[in-house]
Design a protein around this motif. Structure first.
Motif, PDB file in Angstrom:
ATOM      1  N   VAL A  12       0.835  -1.203   0.000  1.00 10.70           N
ATOM      2  CA  VAL A  12       0.000   0.000   0.000  1.00 10.70           C
ATOM      3  C   VAL A  12       0.869   1.251   0.000  1.00 10.70           C
ATOM      4  CG1 VAL A  12      -1.668   1.346   1.345  1.00 10.70           C
ATOM      5  CG2 VAL A  12      -1.990  -1.111   1.072  1.00 10.70           C
ATOM      6  N   LEU A  13       1.888   1.279   0.852  1.00 11.59           N
ATOM      7  CA  LEU A  13       2.783   2.437   0.861  1.00 11.59           C
ATOM      8  C   LEU A  13       3.524   2.545  -0.465  1.00 11.59           C
ATOM      9  CD1 LEU A  13       4.085   4.817   2.265  1.00 11.59           C
ATOM     10  CD2 LEU A  13       5.730   3.251   3.323  1.00 11.59           C
ATOM     11  N   GLY A  14       3.901   1.414  -1.033  1.00 10.98           N
ATOM     12  CA  GLY A  14       4.557   1.448  -2.335  1.00 10.98           C
ATOM     13  C   GLY A  14       3.691   2.107  -3.386  1.00 10.98           C
ATOM     14  N   ALA A  15       2.420   1.746  -3.411  1.00  8.03           N
ATOM     15  CA  ALA A  15       1.493   2.304  -4.403  1.00  8.03           C
ATOM     16  C   ALA A  15       1.265   3.789  -4.181  1.00  8.03           C
ATOM     17  CB  ALA A  15       0.171   1.551  -4.348  1.00  8.03           C
ATOM     18  N   LEU A  16       0.984   4.178  -2.936  1.00  6.40           N
ATOM     19  CA  LEU A  16       0.702   5.583  -2.648  1.00  6.40           C
ATOM     20  C   LEU A  16       1.933   6.454  -2.862  1.00  6.40           C
ATOM     21  CD1 LEU A  16      -1.500   5.267   0.579  1.00  6.40           C
ATOM     22  CD2 LEU A  16      -2.266   5.541  -1.791  1.00  6.40           C
ATOM     23  N   ALA A  17       3.089   5.939  -2.461  1.00  5.10           N
ATOM     24  CA  ALA A  17       4.315   6.715  -2.621  1.00  5.10           C
ATOM     25  C   ALA A  17       4.737   6.807  -4.081  1.00  5.10           C
ATOM     26  CB  ALA A  17       5.439   6.097  -1.787  1.00  5.10           C
ATOM     27  N   CYS A  18       4.742   5.683  -4.777  1.00  2.33           N
ATOM     28  CA  CYS A  18       5.193   5.692  -6.168  1.00  2.33           C
ATOM     29  C   CYS A  18       4.217   6.455  -7.058  1.00  2.33           C
ATOM     30  CB  CYS A  18       5.381   4.261  -6.661  1.00  2.33           C
ATOM     31  SG  CYS A  18       6.281   4.146  -8.213  1.00  2.33           S
ATOM     32  N   GLY A  19       2.916   6.309  -6.799  1.00  2.00           N
ATOM     33  CA  GLY A  19       1.943   7.084  -7.552  1.00  2.00           C
ATOM     34  C   GLY A  19       2.137   8.573  -7.341  1.00  2.00           C
ATOM     35  N   GLU A  79      -8.214   8.539   2.263  1.00  2.00           N
ATOM     36  CA  GLU A  79      -8.655   9.027   3.568  1.00  2.00           C
ATOM     37  C   GLU A  79     -10.157   8.845   3.751  1.00  2.00           C
ATOM     38  OE1 GLU A  79      -5.284  12.405   4.581  1.00  2.00           O
ATOM     39  OE2 GLU A  79      -6.990  12.976   3.324  1.00  2.00           O
ATOM     40  N   GLY A  80     -10.915   9.000   2.678  1.00  2.00           N
ATOM     41  CA  GLY A  80     -12.349   8.753   2.749  1.00  2.00           C
ATOM     42  C   GLY A  80     -12.667   7.299   3.035  1.00  2.00           C
ATOM     43  N   LEU A  81     -11.911   6.401   2.427  1.00  2.00           N
ATOM     44  CA  LEU A  81     -12.095   4.969   2.699  1.00  2.00           C
ATOM     45  C   LEU A  81     -11.760   4.638   4.149  1.00  2.00           C
ATOM     46  CD1 LEU A  81     -10.586   3.422  -0.551  1.00  2.00           C
ATOM     47  CD2 LEU A  81     -12.914   3.090   0.271  1.00  2.00           C
ATOM     48  N   ILE A  82     -10.724   5.252   4.670  1.00  2.00           N
ATOM     49  CA  ILE A  82     -10.342   5.031   6.066  1.00  2.00           C
ATOM     50  C   ILE A  82     -11.464   5.495   6.990  1.00  2.00           C
ATOM     51  CG2 ILE A  82      -8.742   5.771   7.878  1.00  2.00           C
ATOM     52  CD1 ILE A  82      -6.614   5.989   5.556  1.00  2.00           C
ATOM     53  N   GLU A  83     -12.031   6.634   6.694  1.00  5.45           N
ATOM     54  CA  GLU A  83     -13.088   7.191   7.542  1.00  5.45           C
ATOM     55  C   GLU A  83     -14.383   6.392   7.452  1.00  5.45           C
ATOM     56  OE1 GLU A  83     -15.773  11.292   7.970  1.00  5.45           O
ATOM     57  OE2 GLU A  83     -14.110  11.223   6.562  1.00  5.45           O
ATOM     58  N   VAL A 333       8.508  17.039   1.169  1.00  6.83           N
ATOM     59  CA  VAL A 333       7.794  18.114   0.476  1.00  6.83           C
ATOM     60  C   VAL A 333       6.287  18.020   0.699  1.00  6.83           C
ATOM     61  CG1 VAL A 333       7.220  19.065  -1.805  1.00  6.83           C
ATOM     62  CG2 VAL A 333       9.577  18.394  -1.295  1.00  6.83           C
ATOM     63  N   ASN A 334       5.759  16.802   0.771  1.00  6.17           N
ATOM     64  CA  ASN A 334       4.307  16.614   0.758  1.00  6.17           C
ATOM     65  C   ASN A 334       3.674  16.249   2.096  1.00  6.17           C
ATOM     66  OD1 ASN A 334       3.403  16.693  -2.279  1.00  6.17           O
ATOM     67  ND2 ASN A 334       5.335  15.570  -2.246  1.00  6.17           N
ATOM     68  N   LYS A 335       4.482  15.983   3.138  1.00  2.06           N
ATOM     69  CA  LYS A 335       3.916  15.413   4.369  1.00  2.06           C
ATOM     70  C   LYS A 335       3.019  16.373   5.129  1.00  2.06           C
ATOM     71  CE  LYS A 335       7.707  16.380   7.617  1.00  2.06           C
ATOM     72  NZ  LYS A 335       8.618  15.772   8.595  1.00  2.06           N
ATOM     73  N   LYS A 336       3.141  17.686   4.917  1.00  2.00           N
ATOM     74  CA  LYS A 336       2.297  18.640   5.639  1.00  2.00           C
ATOM     75  C   LYS A 336       0.821  18.389   5.361  1.00  2.00           C
ATOM     76  CE  LYS A 336       1.853  22.902   4.189  1.00  2.00           C
ATOM     77  NZ  LYS A 336       0.374  23.095   4.038  1.00  2.00           N
ATOM     78  N   ASP A 337       0.476  18.171   4.105  1.00  2.17           N
ATOM     79  CA  ASP A 337      -0.918  17.936   3.740  1.00  2.17           C
ATOM     80  C   ASP A 337      -1.253  16.457   3.645  1.00  2.17           C
ATOM     81  OD1 ASP A 337      -1.649  20.661   3.548  1.00  2.17           O
ATOM     82  OD2 ASP A 337      -0.761  20.789   1.555  1.00  2.17           O
ATOM     83  N   PHE A 338      -0.292  15.650   3.220  1.00  3.25           N
ATOM     84  CA  PHE A 338      -0.559  14.222   3.020  1.00  3.25           C
ATOM     85  C   PHE A 338       0.618  13.398   3.525  1.00  3.25           C
ATOM     86  CE2 PHE A 338      -2.891  16.405  -0.432  1.00  3.25           C
ATOM     87  CZ  PHE A 338      -4.187  16.006  -0.105  1.00  3.25           C
ATOM     88  N   ASP A 339       0.453  12.840   4.714  1.00  2.00           N
ATOM     89  CA  ASP A 339       1.463  11.959   5.275  1.00  2.00           C
ATOM     90  C   ASP A 339       1.191  10.561   4.735  1.00  2.00           C
ATOM     91  OD1 ASP A 339       3.051  10.276   6.789  1.00  2.00           O
ATOM     92  OD2 ASP A 339       2.748  11.368   8.656  1.00  2.00           O
ATOM     93  N   ARG A 342       1.302   7.553   7.181  1.00  2.00           N
ATOM     94  CA  ARG A 342       0.130   7.406   8.039  1.00  2.00           C
ATOM     95  C   ARG A 342      -1.053   6.875   7.244  1.00  2.00           C
ATOM     96  NH1 ARG A 342      -4.383   9.781   8.223  1.00  2.00           N
ATOM     97  NH2 ARG A 342      -3.704  11.529   6.910  1.00  2.00           N
ATOM     98  N   ILE A 343      -1.282   7.452   6.070  1.00  2.00           N
ATOM     99  CA  ILE A 343      -2.402   7.009   5.237  1.00  2.00           C
ATOM    100  C   ILE A 343      -2.245   5.531   4.900  1.00  2.00           C
ATOM    101  CG2 ILE A 343      -3.568   7.297   3.013  1.00  2.00           C
ATOM    102  CD1 ILE A 343      -2.708  10.256   3.100  1.00  2.00           C
TER     103      ILE A 343
END
Length: 351
Positions: A12-19, A79-83, A333-339, A342-343
């Motif tokens: 999952v982290l691979g997909a979110l990070a690489c995407g 994030e919507g799926l998590i919620e 660069v991106n962790k402020k809005d999208f960590d 964590r996601i």
């Protein structure tokens, strides 16, 4: 083959990070032809750059390594799926996500042509199925709802359904209806979702992932015919087979990308950029950095192509296959809005 929570997290982290990295890398070359990329960067781009002023990201004062609308919508979907939970997630839940995203800066400034109109209608309380109506008829113009906006963000649908590509397609379909309710967009989104779902399995291969993208495209056509809107235009399965044939019959990257640009296309239209993204994944045999490197140099809608192809490659090979130095720069660069870490932790709990 059984997988542990750690295995799911790695994928999952691979997909979110690489995407996301594919989005950020392609933000510097978006709108350019292959020749313009080579001229502007003295060869193919192979690192994050501050986007030039004549790109969308550059015109919006985008900074080096920052994501655009593609990955930001993918993260908001996650994030919507998590919620909400994957079983309860429906079109209403996605609409809530979309409206939340539409108020996020600077990402909402990148809205594509379809999303722009849909967000405006939703905020005004107007039905989205009146956009592009022909005269006084109920028919919408065939080009309305056929861009790649649904496919670019859809990877989480596959991430939460490892090996269950049909369920991934059903979830993808729910996200298509407000803005991309056509057979072209739905088949494209389902192709990506199905490919990611198969990539999440422990015994995935490039061939099994590609087979799932074709199955997803056909399933998406069926969903559109039964529950959405069919418009005149290319069949995604057919365009995908053409793109994959180009990948199979080339052994040098530049020749492959030029043939892909010439025969399939690389624009915001789903029937161009989605088959091209999947073909790039195939040509690079799912290697994460090589996949997004190729996508960033494919021309035109490079950030969307990078997001889609990168998510598939990251899910296939996992986070451990990403170049750590490039990821760490991207993350900071991106962790402020999208960590993304964590996601990924929270999303992998839904697998």
């Amino acid at each position: 083959m059984a997988q542990s929570r750690a295995d799911y997290y790695n994928k999952v982290l691979g997909a979110l990070a690489c995407g996301g990295m594919g989005d950020a890398l392609g933000a510097s070359t978006e709108l350019y032809t292959i020749d313009e990329i080579k001229s502007r960067f003295d060869g193919f781009i192979d690192a994050f750059h501050t986007p030039p002023k004549d790109t969308f990201a550059g015109s919006l004062e985008g900074v080096c390594g920052l994501i655009t609308d593609d990955a930001s919508q993918m993260y908001v979907f996650a994030e919507g799926l998590i919620e909400t939970g994957k079983a309860a997630f429906d079109t209403r839940a996605w609409t809530k996500c979309l409206l939340r995203w539409a108020d996020m800066q600077p990402y909402a400034n990148y809205k594509g042509p379809t999303t722009e109109q849909v967000v405006k209608a939703l905020k005004e309380g107007k039905p989205t199925n009146t956009i592009g109506r022909i005269g006084t008829s109920a028919r919408q113009a065939p080009n309305v709802g056929t861009t790649n906006g649904a496919a670019m963000r859809v990877a989480p649908a596959g991430l939460v359904y490892p090996g269950e590509w049909e369920k991934a397609c059903e979830l993808a379909f729910a996200t298509c209806l407000p803005s991309h309710d056509t057979n072209i967009a739905i088949a494209s989104a389902c192709a990506i979702a199905a490919g990611v779902a198969t990539a999440m399995t422990a015994d995935a291969t490039v061939d099994s992932i590609l087979a799932s993208t074709l199955n997803g495209a056909l399933y998406g056509e069926q969903l559109a015919a039964e529950r959405a809107r069919v418009v005149a235009g290319p069949k995604i399965e057919h365009r995908l087979r053409l793109a994959l044939n180009i990948a199979q019959n080339n052994n040098t990257l530049e020749t492959f990308l030029r043939e892909l640009e010439g025969y399939v296309g690389n624009s915001v239209n789903a029937h161009e950029s989605v088959p091209s993204a999947i073909a790039i994944f195939a040509f690079c045999q799912g290697d994460p950095w090589q996949t997004i490197y190729a996508a960033a140099n494919a021309g035109n809608d490079t950030d969307s192509i990078g997001t889609m192809a990168g998510a598939m490659a990251g899910a296939y090979k996992g986070f451990s296959a990403l170049p750590l130095d490039k990821y760490q720069f991207f993350y900071q660069v991106n962790k402020k809005d999208f960590d993304v870490e964590r996601i990924a932790r929270e999303l992998s709990a839904l697998c």
